[in-house]
Write a protein that holds these residues in place. Structure first.
Motif, short mmCIF file in Angstrom:
data_model
loop_
_atom_site.label_atom_id
_atom_site.label_comp_id
_atom_site.label_asym_id
_atom_site.label_seq_id
_atom_site.Cartn_x
_atom_site.Cartn_y
_atom_site.Cartn_z
N GLY A 141 0.76 -1.09 -0.19
CA GLY A 141 0.19 0.01 -0.08
C GLY A 141 0.81 1.26 -0.18
N THR A 142 0.12 2.40 -0.03
CA THR A 142 0.66 3.59 -0.19
C THR A 142 1.40 4.19 1.36
OG1 THR A 142 -1.12 4.85 0.29
CG2 THR A 142 -0.42 4.31 -2.12
N GLY A 143 0.88 3.51 2.38
CA GLY A 143 1.51 3.97 3.47
C GLY A 143 2.80 3.31 3.68
N CYS A 144 3.34 2.29 2.90
CA CYS A 144 4.87 2.08 2.78
C CYS A 144 5.67 3.11 2.21
CB CYS A 144 5.16 0.80 2.14
SG CYS A 144 6.74 0.04 1.87
N ILE A 145 5.21 3.84 1.35
CA ILE A 145 5.91 5.03 0.86
C ILE A 145 6.03 6.16 1.77
CG2 ILE A 145 5.69 6.78 -0.92
CD1 ILE A 145 4.31 4.48 -2.77
N VAL A 146 4.97 6.16 2.41
CA VAL A 146 4.96 7.40 3.57
C VAL A 146 5.89 7.20 4.58
CG1 VAL A 146 3.55 8.61 5.21
CG2 VAL A 146 2.72 8.19 2.86
N ARG A 147 5.99 5.74 5.10
CA ARG A 147 6.84 5.43 5.96
C ARG A 147 8.37 5.68 5.71
NH1 ARG A 147 2.75 2.02 6.70
NH2 ARG A 147 3.43 0.21 5.58
N ALA A 148 8.51 5.00 4.20
CA ALA A 148 9.91 5.19 3.77
C ALA A 148 10.52 6.62 3.53
CB ALA A 148 10.08 4.39 2.76
N MET A 149 9.22 7.58 3.35
CA MET A 149 9.73 8.89 3.09
C MET A 149 10.13 9.45 4.36
SD MET A 149 9.96 10.08 -0.13
CE MET A 149 9.53 9.43 -1.60
N THR A 150 9.17 9.53 5.43
CA THR A 150 9.22 10.07 6.80
C THR A 150 10.35 9.50 7.77
OG1 THR A 150 7.33 8.89 7.70
CG2 THR A 150 7.04 11.02 6.58
N ASP A 151 10.67 8.44 7.84
CA ASP A 151 11.73 7.75 8.49
C ASP A 151 13.07 8.37 8.27
OD1 ASP A 151 13.20 6.22 10.28
OD2 ASP A 151 12.86 4.26 9.40
N ARG A 152 13.46 8.88 9.46
CA ARG A 152 14.92 9.80 9.38
C ARG A 152 16.20 8.79 9.28
NH1 ARG A 152 14.28 15.21 9.20
NH2 ARG A 152 12.21 16.06 10.09
N ARG A 153 15.85 7.47 9.56
CA ARG A 153 17.16 6.52 9.45
C ARG A 153 17.21 6.25 8.12
NH1 ARG A 153 15.10 1.98 12.99
NH2 ARG A 153 13.10 2.64 11.85
#
Length: 155
Positions: A141-153
């Motif tokens: 899902g698109t949540g994966c994209i959001v989590r990848a973009m917002t994770d600072r690690r």
């Protein structure tokens, strides 16, 4: 005359947060991370020779190096991942992605974006990265994209 443009104005701002305060740095030593990356690469080559793409992908995505000062381990991990992506048939991708945990899917998305950010896309063709991105988005899902973009690690 242009000397004023070289002043770092953020040093005077009290609200600026350094990266060390935004996320914890990787507690492992850079040489240890490089050794682990080399060991993972050897194990992944072994799995790929047996045809176990899911196992190889699980190994490379588990506990990735992150943070500053570990660029050599990050690059080796990315090269190893690119090898896996290039050797996988497109029909095998969805079941492999479904077998991954949410954290592994998010980490894979980070690596896909890192591969796309390379000048000339490195050793991998754009169609491979975009194909994996499409299938991962369908599964996670698109949540994966959001989590990848917002994770600072960053990987």
């Amino acid at each position: 005359m242009d000397a004023f443009r070289k002043i770092d104005i953020d040093q005077y701002d009290e609200d600026v947060l350094p990266d060390s305060e935004l996320f914890p740095t990787d507690p492992r030593d850079p040489s240890t991370l490089l050794t682990e990356a080399k060991q993972k690469a050897a194990a992944i080559r072994n799995n790929l020779s047996k045809g176990d793409v899911a196992g190889a992908l699980d190994i490379v995505l588990s506990d990735p190096p992150y943070g500053p000062g570990v660029d050599e381990a990050k690059n080796l991990t990315l090269q190893t991942l690119v090898t896996i992506l290039n050797t996988t048939k497109s029909t095998d991708i969805p079941p492999i992605l479904k077998s991954l945990s949410q954290d592994s899917q998010d980490t894979l998305m980070k690596y896909l974006y890192k591969g796309m950010a390379l000048p000339g896309w490195g050793d991998v063709s754009g169609s491979v990265l975009l194909g994996w991105h499409e299938k991962l988005t369908e599964v996670a899902g698109t949540g994966c994209i959001v989590r990848a973009m917002t994770d600072r690690r960053l990987v």
